[in-house]
Design a protein around this motif. Structure first.
Motif, PDB file in Angstrom:
ATOM      1  N   GLU A  90       0.750  -1.292  -0.113  1.00  0.00           N
ATOM      2  CA  GLU A  90       0.218   0.410  -0.439  1.00  0.00           C
ATOM      3  C   GLU A  90       0.526   1.457  -0.260  1.00  0.00           C
ATOM      4  O   GLU A  90       0.285   1.835   0.208  1.00  0.00           O
ATOM      5  CB  GLU A  90      -0.723   0.473   1.182  1.00  0.00           C
TER       6      GLU A  90
ATOM      7  N   THR B  80      -1.535 -12.857   4.787  1.00  0.00           N
ATOM      8  CA  THR B  80      -1.747 -11.944   3.651  1.00  0.00           C
ATOM      9  C   THR B  80      -3.585 -12.000   3.206  1.00  0.00           C
ATOM     10  O   THR B  80      -2.848 -13.141   2.779  1.00  0.00           O
ATOM     11  CB  THR B  80      -0.729 -12.249   2.028  1.00  0.00           C
TER      12      THR B  80
ATOM     13  N   ARG C 121      -4.859  -8.508  -1.092  1.00  0.00           N
ATOM     14  CA  ARG C 121      -3.547  -8.146  -0.923  1.00  0.00           C
ATOM     15  C   ARG C 121      -2.439  -8.862  -1.654  1.00  0.00           C
ATOM     16  O   ARG C 121      -1.706  -8.286  -2.608  1.00  0.00           O
ATOM     17  CB  ARG C 121      -3.432  -7.843   0.551  1.00  0.00           C
TER      18      ARG C 121
END
Length: 286
Positions: A147, A171, A175
């Protein structure tokens, strides 16, 4: 298997990222996992580091050079101490660049493992440009969330560097898709939970996690963090494309006395690790 593969590796000529891809493809064609060895740049000192790296590059497919940093969140005591020794000895970024350039004509491809704070402090564009010019194929960034990676990714792409993310088993699928879309070279999967340096068994869920990564990307999968023995390396070779070893190598060097003995011990361990990397059949690691 001939552990010293100089002369059978692809030629070092060409762009460094393509060279990395080619080295992994060469290992795959030989039905084995590639071996990546990690050392912090400038450890145990710059002259001895170069001596050891040249020897390792005759055995390992990939040399992973650490950018020493005083607050390495992912590293356990062994790598922390080695990085501290490099910093105490006067490490500067030009030593890292010198090390990369020194390996430019070796049989191995070179990756840099860097934490984001020193990279950011040095300047993302400047770092990417200088690393690429020196001959690095890519950068492993264990602490950079996807991000927050746009600025680095732009600099890396501008200079043709692979960006390799360390992907945790926790994760999410969404993502993971974003990481796979941005990553290059390979994905890096931890073999154990926690920091580097573990000497215990690999995580039971590792094969399933690697399969999950393969379902999400066509990139090769590297496994490190906790790979410390030839038996571990053989276990990893059955499921991954790259076996990554760092702390065990540092422990071996620390236990040896004298420059020649340290280099010889490092190469002996790399050869022992290499001995189990050829797979028993021609199927792709899965």
């Amino acid at each position: 298997m001939n552990a010293t593969r100089r002369g059978t590796h692809p030629s070092p000529a060409g762009p460094a990222p393509a060279r990395f891809d080619q080295v992994l493809a060469h290992a795959r064609a030989e039905n084995r996992a590639a071996l990546a060895t990690y050392l912090p740049a400038g450890y145990p000192n710059q002259a001895q580091s170069l001596r050891i790296l040249h020897r390792l590059a005759e055995v390992a497919d990939v040399i992973e050079l650490g950018w020493p940093y005083s607050e390495p969140a992912l590293d356990g005591p062994v790598i922390q101490q080695a990085a501290a020794q490099s910093l105490a000895g006067g490490f500067q970024v030009h030593h890292l660049l010198e090390s990369i350039r020194a390996l430019a004509t070796s049989p191995a491809s070179v990756l840099v493992m860097a934490y984001y704070p020193p990279l950011y402090k040095y300047g993302l564009e400047r770092a990417a440009g200088e690393l690429a010019q020196a001959g690095a194929a890519g950068v492993i960034l264990p602490d950079l969330p996807i991000e927050e990676a746009d600025a680095w990714l732009a600099a890396a792409r501008h200079h043709g560097l692979h960006t390799i993310f360390v992907v945790a088993p926790s994760t999410t699928d969404a993502r993971l898709r974003r990481i796979c879309a941005a990553a290059g070279g390979m994905l890096y999967a931890p073999a154990v939970a926690g920091v580097t340096g573990s000497t215990g068994p690999l995580h039971d869920a590792l094969p399933a996690f690697v399969q999950r990564l393969r379902a999400a990307t066509d990139l090769p999968i590297g496994v490190g963090i906790g790979v410390s023995t030839p038996a571990h390396a053989q276990e990893v070779s059955l499921i991954a494309d790259v076996t990554i070893v760092g702390s065990a190598l540092i422990r071996t060097i620390d236990a040896a006395h004298g420059p020649r003995q340290q280099a010889a011990a490092a190469v002996d361990l790399a050869r022992a690790l290499n001995a189990g990397l050829r797979r028993p059949n021609r199927s792709r690691a899965a």
